[in-house]
Design a protein around this motif. Structure first.
Motif, short mmCIF file in Angstrom:
data_model
loop_
_atom_site.label_atom_id
_atom_site.label_comp_id
_atom_site.label_asym_id
_atom_site.label_seq_id
_atom_site.Cartn_x
_atom_site.Cartn_y
_atom_site.Cartn_z
N GLN B 109 -58.45 -48.43 -20.17
CA GLN B 109 -58.50 -47.14 -20.85
C GLN B 109 -58.72 -47.32 -22.34
O GLN B 109 -58.41 -48.37 -22.90
CB GLN B 109 -57.20 -46.38 -20.61
N THR B 110 -59.20 -46.27 -22.98
CA THR B 110 -59.47 -46.35 -24.42
C THR B 110 -58.14 -46.27 -25.18
O THR B 110 -57.10 -45.93 -24.61
CB THR B 110 -60.34 -45.16 -24.86
N GLY B 111 -58.21 -46.57 -26.47
CA GLY B 111 -57.03 -46.47 -27.33
C GLY B 111 -56.46 -45.06 -27.30
O GLY B 111 -55.26 -44.86 -27.20
N ARG B 112 -57.36 -44.08 -27.34
CA ARG B 112 -56.93 -42.67 -27.32
C ARG B 112 -56.17 -42.34 -26.04
O ARG B 112 -55.10 -41.75 -26.06
CB ARG B 112 -58.17 -41.77 -27.45
N GLU B 113 -56.76 -42.75 -24.90
CA GLU B 113 -56.11 -42.46 -23.61
C GLU B 113 -54.76 -43.17 -23.51
O GLU B 113 -53.79 -42.61 -23.00
CB GLU B 113 -57.01 -42.90 -22.45
N SER B 140 -53.51 -46.18 -37.32
CA SER B 140 -53.69 -47.49 -36.68
C SER B 140 -54.86 -48.26 -37.28
O SER B 140 -55.01 -49.46 -37.07
CB SER B 140 -53.91 -47.32 -35.18
N GLY B 141 -55.72 -47.54 -38.04
CA GLY B 141 -56.86 -48.19 -38.67
C GLY B 141 -57.92 -48.62 -37.67
O GLY B 141 -58.73 -49.50 -37.95
N LEU B 142 -57.91 -48.01 -36.47
CA LEU B 142 -58.85 -48.44 -35.44
C LEU B 142 -60.23 -47.82 -35.58
O LEU B 142 -61.20 -48.31 -35.00
CB LEU B 142 -58.27 -48.12 -34.04
N VAL B 150 -59.41 -50.72 -24.29
CA VAL B 150 -58.47 -51.64 -24.94
C VAL B 150 -58.78 -53.11 -24.64
O VAL B 150 -58.43 -54.00 -25.42
CB VAL B 150 -57.02 -51.24 -24.57
N TYR B 151 -59.48 -53.38 -23.52
CA TYR B 151 -59.80 -54.80 -23.25
C TYR B 151 -60.74 -55.39 -24.30
O TYR B 151 -60.91 -56.61 -24.37
CB TYR B 151 -60.32 -55.01 -21.81
N THR B 152 -61.36 -54.53 -25.11
CA THR B 152 -62.23 -55.05 -26.17
C THR B 152 -61.45 -55.28 -27.48
O THR B 152 -62.01 -55.73 -28.46
CB THR B 152 -63.39 -54.07 -26.47
N TYR B 153 -60.15 -54.97 -27.48
CA TYR B 153 -59.35 -55.08 -28.71
C TYR B 153 -58.85 -56.52 -28.92
O TYR B 153 -58.57 -57.23 -27.95
CB TYR B 153 -58.09 -54.19 -28.64
N SER B 154 -58.65 -56.86 -30.18
CA SER B 154 -57.93 -58.11 -30.47
C SER B 154 -56.44 -57.83 -30.28
O SER B 154 -56.04 -56.67 -30.18
CB SER B 154 -58.18 -58.52 -31.93
#
Lengths: 245, 233
Positions: B109-113, B140-142, B150-154
């Motif tokens: 899911q996305t950061g928002r979700e 969050s500065g995203l 979110v799997y694309t996040y560090s």
């Protein structure tokens, strides 16, 4: 709240696929067609009535077994959030129940299409169908409430459930009818199978007949016992759940 | 529990029954059954008779070696773990930043979700969370990554998302296990601002950390745990 969360989880499960939850629906259509054609022909059934019978039976059975399997592992599957995020402990049971029911909502379209396509004769008995849906859903939720903690505490039970569910498919009247077995020594099998009662409680009204007295009694006993079991067992074990994970 | 007490622990014990591999050995279980023997599980005592009265607005720093019982104590304070003996009462709403940095995040899911789901799991309504999304995105500065899965996040981005989403919910008590000061410097500075805002509303903080600097920066009272016991100050 739990409904929205379950919808979100279901969407994320199928993200990066084009068909999404319709994949399961497609798989069920293929399976039902194969099963109906093979057993309908083998047993010399009239396919016009046999295909709707198998379709309603199999799709409802899948909903119930989905609730049994995901409900029984609901506590273990949500172990990390139970240990780290404060929130209602009934949430895992509610979410697995909702996810299975949303999936059933997709698959139920096949039931409607088959009923239209095969011109199933409707009768006033259809008014029992919404009640049957509520009763099946309630049983699924209550089962998750007592089975989730049992499986978290005794991990072997999860394996036993998986084995039973796979064999249950053969011992539930999905591609055979209780009449087929009535003169056979195996007739007691359907009589002792709770899923058979719940299944017929939904299927009989959809196929135009009122549920028999035995079905009404069976469904009432199952629902009362399951609801009491769910509420009592969950309230007894909720404080210890985090220790079993 | 008085009106000014935020957390009240009275003679709290936490004991686990640990079953080893041999407890699940079928051969041994059957032979025990025949010989009418029993393999008793090992009892692990994580907390021993902990009594604490934390006043509202206090900022407690928990220190102690690994295995001292810090995380268990935080779980009890968050209401996640019921003591096996004694009583634990917390006044008001508790937020907990426990577990790993990406705990509770769904990678698909996305950061928002995820932010919406975190708020809803904490009991917020969807209609209450939606107006906060702009603030969470900015804090969050995203940036536009907020709408990426979110799997694309560090891991640092995941920490920022989780911290921001959880602390966007108004609460009386914040319980944190090593969750502050682990992102980049710029975000740490912003996180401190948010915590200052929380302290300003008489929020109670209990923070466990191995870093003396982090504890000194955020806490006014230090408490040391050793072997499940609160050491005298």
């Amino acid at each position: 709240m739990w409904w929205t969360l379950s919808l979100q989880t279901l969407r994320s499960q199928y993200r990066r696929t084009y068909l999404g939850p319709w994949w399961i629906t497609a798989q069920q259509v293929i399976f039902v067609l194969g099963l109906s054609l093979l057993f309908g022909t083998l047993m010399g059934q009239d396919l016009k009535s046999f295909i709707p019978y198998v379709t309603i039976g199999f799709i409802s059975f899948s909903w119930m077994t989905n609730m049994i399997q995901t409900g029984s592992t609901s506590i273990i599957a949500n172990g990390a959030s139970i240990q780290t995020a404060p929130g209602p402990l009934s949430l895992p049971a509610l979410r697995t129940f909702a996810a299975a029911t949303i999936q059933f909502g997709h698959n139920a379209i096949v039931i409607v299409l088959v009923m239209i396509l095969f011109q199933v004769h409707l009768s006033p008995a259809i008014i029992v169908a919404p009640l049957a849906l509520v009763v099946i859903a309630l049983n699924g939720l209550m089962l998750a409430l007592w089975l989730g903690p049992v499986v978290a505490r005794y991990r072997d039970v999860g394996q036993i459930i998986n084995s039973l569910v796979s064999v249950l498919f053969f011992f539930t009247p999905i591609f055979w009818t209780t009449n087929d077995l009535s003169k056979n020594q195996l007739a007691w099998l359907a009589g002792w199978n709770p899923i058979a009662y719940l299944l017929d409680f939904l299927r009989q009204p959809l196929l135009g007949s009122w549920p028999t007295a035995a079905i009404w009694i069976g469904v009432t006993v199952i629902t009362v016992a399951n609801t009491l079991g769910g509420l009592v067992h969950f309230s007894h074990t909720r404080d210890r759940l985090a220790y079993w994970l | 529990m008085s009106d000014t007490t935020a957390i009240d622990l009275e003679d709290v014990w936490v004991q686990y029954r640990l079953r080893h591999a041999h407890h699940y050995n079928l051969k041994r279980t059957v032979s025990n059954f025949i010989a009418r023997r029993r393999d008793e599980p090992e009892i692990i005592t994580a907390l021993r008779s902990v009594t604490l009265h934390v006043p509202a607005g206090a900022r407690i720093g928990l220190s102690g070696p690994n295995g001292a019982g810090k995380s268990t104590l935080l779980s009890v304070m968050s209401g996640l773990l019921k003591p096996t003996h004694g009583s634990a009462t917390v006044a008001g709403r508790v937020l907990a930043l426990l577990g790993g940095p990406n705990e509770g995040l769904d990678p698909e899911q996305t950061g928002r979700e995820n932010a919406l789901a975190i708020g809803m799991r904490l009991g917020e309504k969807l209609s209450d969370m939606e107006p906060r999304m702009d603030d969470i995105q900015e804090f969050s500065g995203l940036g536009r990554r907020f709408d990426h899965p979110v799997y694309t996040y560090s891991s640092g981005m995941q920490v920022r998302l989780r911290f921001t989403a959880i602390t966007s919910v108004r609460a009386d008590v914040l319980v944190v296990d090593e969750g502050i000061g682990v992102a980049d410097q710029e975000f740490n500075a912003r996180a401190e601002e948010r915590l200052a805002e929380f302290y300003g509303h008489s929020g109670t903080l209990v923070l466990a950390s191995h870093s003396d600097d982090v504890l000194a920066m955020h806490c006014t009272t230090e408490m040391r745990l050793s072997n499940g016991v609160v050491e005298p100050a």
